[in-house]
Structures are given as structure tokens and as C-alpha cells.
Design a protein around this motif. Sequence first.
Motif, PDB file in Angstrom:
ATOM      1  N   PRO A 151      84.482  11.264 -76.300  1.00 44.20           N
ATOM      2  CA  PRO A 151      84.229  10.203 -77.400  1.00 44.20           C
ATOM      3  C   PRO A 151      82.503   9.512 -77.219  1.00 44.20           C
ATOM      4  CG  PRO A 151      86.292   9.924 -76.816  1.00 44.20           C
ATOM      5  CD  PRO A 151      85.801  10.671 -75.314  1.00 44.20           C
ATOM      6  N   ALA A 152      82.179   9.946 -78.766  1.00 42.01           N
ATOM      7  CA  ALA A 152      80.663   9.315 -78.964  1.00 42.01           C
ATOM      8  C   ALA A 152      80.699   8.211 -78.318  1.00 42.01           C
ATOM      9  CB  ALA A 152      80.341   9.738 -80.272  1.00 42.01           C
ATOM     10  N   ALA A 153      81.763   7.725 -78.250  1.00 37.20           N
ATOM     11  CA  ALA A 153      80.949   6.264 -78.476  1.00 37.20           C
ATOM     12  C   ALA A 153      81.555   5.820 -77.390  1.00 37.20           C
ATOM     13  CB  ALA A 153      82.773   5.428 -78.838  1.00 37.20           C
ATOM     14  N   GLU A 154      82.436   6.797 -76.394  1.00 40.67           N
ATOM     15  CA  GLU A 154      82.103   6.700 -74.670  1.00 40.67           C
ATOM     16  C   GLU A 154      81.241   6.419 -74.460  1.00 40.67           C
ATOM     17  OE1 GLU A 154      85.507   8.151 -72.870  1.00 40.67           O
ATOM     18  OE2 GLU A 154      87.071   6.912 -74.114  1.00 40.67           O
ATOM     19  N   ILE A 155      80.168   7.781 -74.788  1.00 42.15           N
ATOM     20  CA  ILE A 155      78.891   8.405 -74.379  1.00 42.15           C
ATOM     21  C   ILE A 155      77.878   7.523 -74.983  1.00 42.15           C
ATOM     22  CG2 ILE A 155      76.980   9.826 -74.330  1.00 42.15           C
ATOM     23  CD1 ILE A 155      79.617  12.050 -75.523  1.00 42.15           C
ATOM     24  N   ALA A 156      78.203   6.517 -75.808  1.00 43.79           N
ATOM     25  CA  ALA A 156      76.865   5.992 -76.130  1.00 43.79           C
ATOM     26  C   ALA A 156      76.820   4.597 -75.699  1.00 43.79           C
ATOM     27  CB  ALA A 156      77.211   5.599 -77.607  1.00 43.79           C
ATOM     28  N   ALA A 157      78.475   3.917 -74.947  1.00 41.85           N
ATOM     29  CA  ALA A 157      78.370   3.096 -74.543  1.00 41.85           C
ATOM     30  C   ALA A 157      78.171   3.361 -73.040  1.00 41.85           C
ATOM     31  CB  ALA A 157      80.119   2.326 -74.033  1.00 41.85           C
ATOM     32  N   ASP A 158      77.934   3.900 -72.295  1.00 42.72           N
ATOM     33  CA  ASP A 158      77.431   4.960 -71.161  1.00 42.72           C
ATOM     34  C   ASP A 158      75.678   4.764 -71.409  1.00 42.72           C
ATOM     35  OD1 ASP A 158      79.729   5.019 -69.862  1.00 42.72           O
ATOM     36  OD2 ASP A 158      79.397   7.232 -70.070  1.00 42.72           O
TER      37      ASP A 158
ATOM     38  N   ALA B 144      78.330   5.241 -85.045  1.00 46.76           N
ATOM     39  CA  ALA B 144      77.534   5.319 -86.415  1.00 46.76           C
ATOM     40  C   ALA B 144      76.527   6.869 -86.634  1.00 46.76           C
ATOM     41  CB  ALA B 144      77.524   4.932 -87.087  1.00 46.76           C
ATOM     42  N   ARG B 145      75.213   6.948 -86.338  1.00 52.21           N
ATOM     43  CA  ARG B 145      73.497   7.293 -86.775  1.00 52.21           C
ATOM     44  C   ARG B 145      74.785   8.815 -85.993  1.00 52.21           C
ATOM     45  NH1 ARG B 145      70.489   9.254 -89.822  1.00 52.21           N
ATOM     46  NH2 ARG B 145      68.611  10.180 -87.956  1.00 52.21           N
ATOM     47  N   ILE B 146      75.214   9.320 -84.945  1.00 49.41           N
ATOM     48  CA  ILE B 146      75.461  10.384 -84.179  1.00 49.41           C
ATOM     49  C   ILE B 146      76.766  11.508 -85.233  1.00 49.41           C
ATOM     50  CG2 ILE B 146      77.023   9.437 -82.807  1.00 49.41           C
ATOM     51  CD1 ILE B 146      74.648  12.555 -82.217  1.00 49.41           C
ATOM     52  N   GLU B 147      77.301  10.734 -85.196  1.00 51.34           N
ATOM     53  CA  GLU B 147      78.569  11.155 -86.376  1.00 51.34           C
ATOM     54  C   GLU B 147      77.517  11.375 -87.414  1.00 51.34           C
ATOM     55  OE1 GLU B 147      82.839   9.487 -87.575  1.00 51.34           O
ATOM     56  OE2 GLU B 147      81.080   8.690 -89.003  1.00 51.34           O
ATOM     57  N   ASP B 148      76.916  10.601 -88.381  1.00 46.26           N
ATOM     58  CA  ASP B 148      75.961  10.679 -89.341  1.00 46.26           C
ATOM     59  C   ASP B 148      75.093  12.738 -89.193  1.00 46.26           C
ATOM     60  OD1 ASP B 148      77.139   9.268 -91.059  1.00 46.26           O
ATOM     61  OD2 ASP B 148      75.241   7.824 -90.440  1.00 46.26           O
ATOM     62  N   LEU B 149      74.320  12.263 -88.601  1.00 49.24           N
ATOM     63  CA  LEU B 149      73.401  13.707 -87.853  1.00 49.24           C
ATOM     64  C   LEU B 149      74.123  14.942 -87.568  1.00 49.24           C
ATOM     65  CD1 LEU B 149      71.201  11.747 -84.975  1.00 49.24           C
ATOM     66  CD2 LEU B 149      70.344  12.811 -87.280  1.00 49.24           C
TER      67      LEU B 149
ATOM     68  N   TRP C  66      69.313  12.226 -81.536  1.00 47.34           N
ATOM     69  CA  TRP C  66      69.669  10.503 -80.860  1.00 47.34           C
ATOM     70  C   TRP C  66      69.518  10.840 -80.686  1.00 47.34           C
ATOM     71  CZ3 TRP C  66      72.900   8.771 -77.921  1.00 47.34           C
ATOM     72  CH2 TRP C  66      73.644   7.677 -77.606  1.00 47.34           C
ATOM     73  N   ALA C  67      69.059  10.592 -78.818  1.00 49.41           N
ATOM     74  CA  ALA C  67      68.597  10.722 -77.263  1.00 49.41           C
ATOM     75  C   ALA C  67      67.258   9.803 -78.297  1.00 49.41           C
ATOM     76  CB  ALA C  67      68.872  11.243 -76.842  1.00 49.41           C
ATOM     77  N   THR C  68      66.413  10.289 -78.894  1.00 51.38           N
ATOM     78  CA  THR C  68      64.768   9.863 -78.955  1.00 51.38           C
ATOM     79  C   THR C  68      64.895   8.973 -79.821  1.00 51.38           C
ATOM     80  OG1 THR C  68      64.185  12.494 -78.259  1.00 51.38           O
ATOM     81  CG2 THR C  68      62.899  11.439 -80.324  1.00 51.38           C
ATOM     82  N   GLU C  69      65.788   9.508 -80.631  1.00 57.79           N
ATOM     83  CA  GLU C  69      65.649   7.771 -81.877  1.00 57.79           C
ATOM     84  C   GLU C  69      66.017   6.553 -80.714  1.00 57.79           C
ATOM     85  OE1 GLU C  69      68.040   8.304 -84.971  1.00 57.79           O
ATOM     86  OE2 GLU C  69      66.549  10.280 -85.852  1.00 57.79           O
ATOM     87  N   TYR C  70      67.231   6.421 -80.097  1.00 59.94           N
ATOM     88  CA  TYR C  70      67.621   5.376 -79.132  1.00 59.94           C
ATOM     89  C   TYR C  70      66.416   5.312 -77.921  1.00 59.94           C
ATOM     90  CZ  TYR C  70      70.774   4.513 -82.252  1.00 59.94           C
ATOM     91  OH  TYR C  70      71.448   4.445 -84.127  1.00 59.94           O
TER      92      TYR C  70
ATOM     93  N   ALA D 107      75.099  25.152 -80.123  1.00 62.59           N
ATOM     94  CA  ALA D 107      73.843  24.371 -80.828  1.00 62.59           C
ATOM     95  C   ALA D 107      73.291  23.542 -82.099  1.00 62.59           C
ATOM     96  CB  ALA D 107      73.621  25.774 -82.078  1.00 62.59           C
ATOM     97  N   SER D 108      74.918  22.965 -82.681  1.00 68.06           N
ATOM     98  CA  SER D 108      74.216  21.989 -83.601  1.00 68.06           C
ATOM     99  C   SER D 108      74.963  20.252 -82.482  1.00 68.06           C
ATOM    100  CB  SER D 108      75.787  21.171 -84.086  1.00 68.06           C
ATOM    101  OG  SER D 108      75.720  20.745 -84.750  1.00 68.06           O
ATOM    102  N   VAL D 109      75.701  20.685 -81.612  1.00 64.69           N
ATOM    103  CA  VAL D 109      75.332  19.526 -80.634  1.00 64.69           C
ATOM    104  C   VAL D 109      74.292  19.509 -79.823  1.00 64.69           C
ATOM    105  CG1 VAL D 109      76.807  18.402 -78.025  1.00 64.69           C
ATOM    106  CG2 VAL D 109      77.941  19.805 -80.095  1.00 64.69           C
ATOM    107  N   ASP D 110      73.563  20.369 -79.462  1.00 63.64           N
ATOM    108  CA  ASP D 110      72.478  20.516 -79.037  1.00 63.64           C
ATOM    109  C   ASP D 110      71.088  19.350 -78.960  1.00 63.64           C
ATOM    110  OD1 ASP D 110      70.407  20.529 -76.360  1.00 63.64           O
ATOM    111  OD2 ASP D 110      69.213  22.170 -77.773  1.00 63.64           O
ATOM    112  N   ARG D 111      70.746  20.060 -80.692  1.00 59.32           N
ATOM    113  CA  ARG D 111      69.809  19.314 -82.155  1.00 59.32           C
ATOM    114  C   ARG D 111      70.611  18.122 -82.349  1.00 59.32           C
ATOM    115  NH1 ARG D 111      70.774  24.316 -84.610  1.00 59.32           N
ATOM    116  NH2 ARG D 111      72.563  23.867 -85.750  1.00 59.32           N
ATOM    117  N   CYS D 112      71.397  17.753 -82.133  1.00 63.14           N
ATOM    118  CA  CYS D 112      71.915  16.543 -83.243  1.00 63.14           C
ATOM    119  C   CYS D 112      71.453  15.207 -81.920  1.00 63.14           C
ATOM    120  CB  CYS D 112      73.633  15.948 -83.689  1.00 63.14           C
ATOM    121  SG  CYS D 112      73.605  17.029 -84.727  1.00 63.14           S
ATOM    122  N   TRP D 113      72.416  15.064 -80.492  1.00 58.66           N
ATOM    123  CA  TRP D 113      72.077  14.844 -79.321  1.00 58.66           C
ATOM    124  C   TRP D 113      70.469  14.700 -78.729  1.00 58.66           C
ATOM    125  CZ3 TRP D 113      75.690  10.709 -77.636  1.00 58.66           C
ATOM    126  CH2 TRP D 113      76.832  11.459 -78.448  1.00 58.66           C
ATOM    127  N   THR D 114      69.833  15.453 -78.990  1.00 57.19           N
ATOM    128  CA  THR D 114      68.778  16.135 -78.758  1.00 57.19           C
ATOM    129  C   THR D 114      68.074  14.700 -79.312  1.00 57.19           C
ATOM    130  OG1 THR D 114      68.787  17.681 -77.720  1.00 57.19           O
ATOM    131  CG2 THR D 114      66.416  16.545 -78.065  1.00 57.19           C
TER     132      THR D 114
END
Length: 216
Positions: free
Chosen positions: A50-57, A69-74, A30-34, A21-28
Motif C-alpha cells: 500500500p502507498a501509505a506504508e511506502i510513504a511511512a517508510d 493523497a498526492r500519489i493517489e491523485d497522480l 512524487w519522490a522529486t516533489e517530496y 510505466a504509470s507507476v514509474d512516472r508517478c512515483w518518480t
Amino acid sequence: MTIHAQALLFDNDGTLVSSLASVDRCWTRWATEYGITAEEFARIELHGRPAAEIAADLLPPEIVPQAVARIEDLEVEDVPNGGVHLLPGTRGFLDSLPGDRWAVVTSATRRLAEARLDAVGILPKTLVAADDITRGKPDPEPYLLAARALGVDPAHCVVFEDAPAGLASGRAAGMTTVALTTTHQAHELRADLVIENLSALSALVTEQGVEISLRD
């Protein structure tokens, strides 16, 4: 079926705790923000990486550090919102093990992993997080690092995972693998043993190590 081990290595999200539930809220969010489209986001495997690999994709290299850093904070900020809870069997299974015989090996950052574990009252003596490695799952590095930290031959370790990437990491490290069908279907998971969750197992500590068996 009985599995003999000297050390037990657990993924966290989807194995010990559920944070879907948390992952879905936060990554959704995050994706909107970026500015990432739903189609782009749907093509990415989130779980077990790892989030770094996902962001790099998904993003240009120059903004990846800021985005990570932003997704970690969220996600850390979302922990108190009730998006993390223990999966069935976790508490009893871990309580049956000596603290120096098991570790948590997660693709989350140490800050996020500790926040989620603290929220459910799990305090591992050994934690391997994304900050500690150079190559994430499915590379064997995370699990090999955990085995080394516990002073155990990888061949005598058992990996508990819910994601294909994590199981591949464990196999590549030469370890026995146990898959939990908490986030993926059984046919998607290649492992030595497939179970629903940790409530299916019992652990017996002996002088030789730990004997893991299916409950009747």
C-alpha cells in the motif's frame, strides 16, 4: 497439474494488468516533489505494498496523509495516458469464470484500482482494496477478507500474484498460491505453481468448483 478451487483471488497490478510505466512516472515525480533522494527511493520495495506504508517508510508521520493523497491523485490522473494495459491471458481467463467465484485483491486504493480496472474493461463483483484493510500484504488480512466476502473457506481459495509480499499474504491465509513472472524472476517467487502469465492456464467450471490446469 490440476488445482481445484472454490474461489480465485487475483492481485491486480502485475497480475491482471501492467501499470509499470504509470507507476514509474508517478512515483518518480512524487519522490522529486517530496525531496526523496534516488538512493532512498531505490531501497524501497514499491510493488505489492500500500502507498501509505511506502510513504511511512520515507517521510515524517505528519505529512504521510498528504503524501498518500498526492500519489493517489497522480496515479489516477495518469490512467488515461496509456500506462495501463491487460496482461496476456487475462481477458480469456476471467471470461471463463463465474463472476461470483473470483475477486480482485489489490494494495491500491479503491479509487485507483477502479480507475485502472475500468480502463481495461474489467468489472469484478468483489474488490478488496487498501481502503478496506488495516494491515496490507504480506499480512493475510486482504485475502482473508476476500474469502469471507465470497463465502469460501480460505483453504479452498487460490491466490494469483506477481510479488513476494502478495504471495506471502496468500500463504499466511492458508491458500494455494500461483506466481506470475511478470515483475519478478521465478527464483524470487515462492509459490505452489509459477507461470509466465495467465495465458498458461485454462479453467474448467464444474459443480464442485473450478479446475485450473496448465495448457498443453
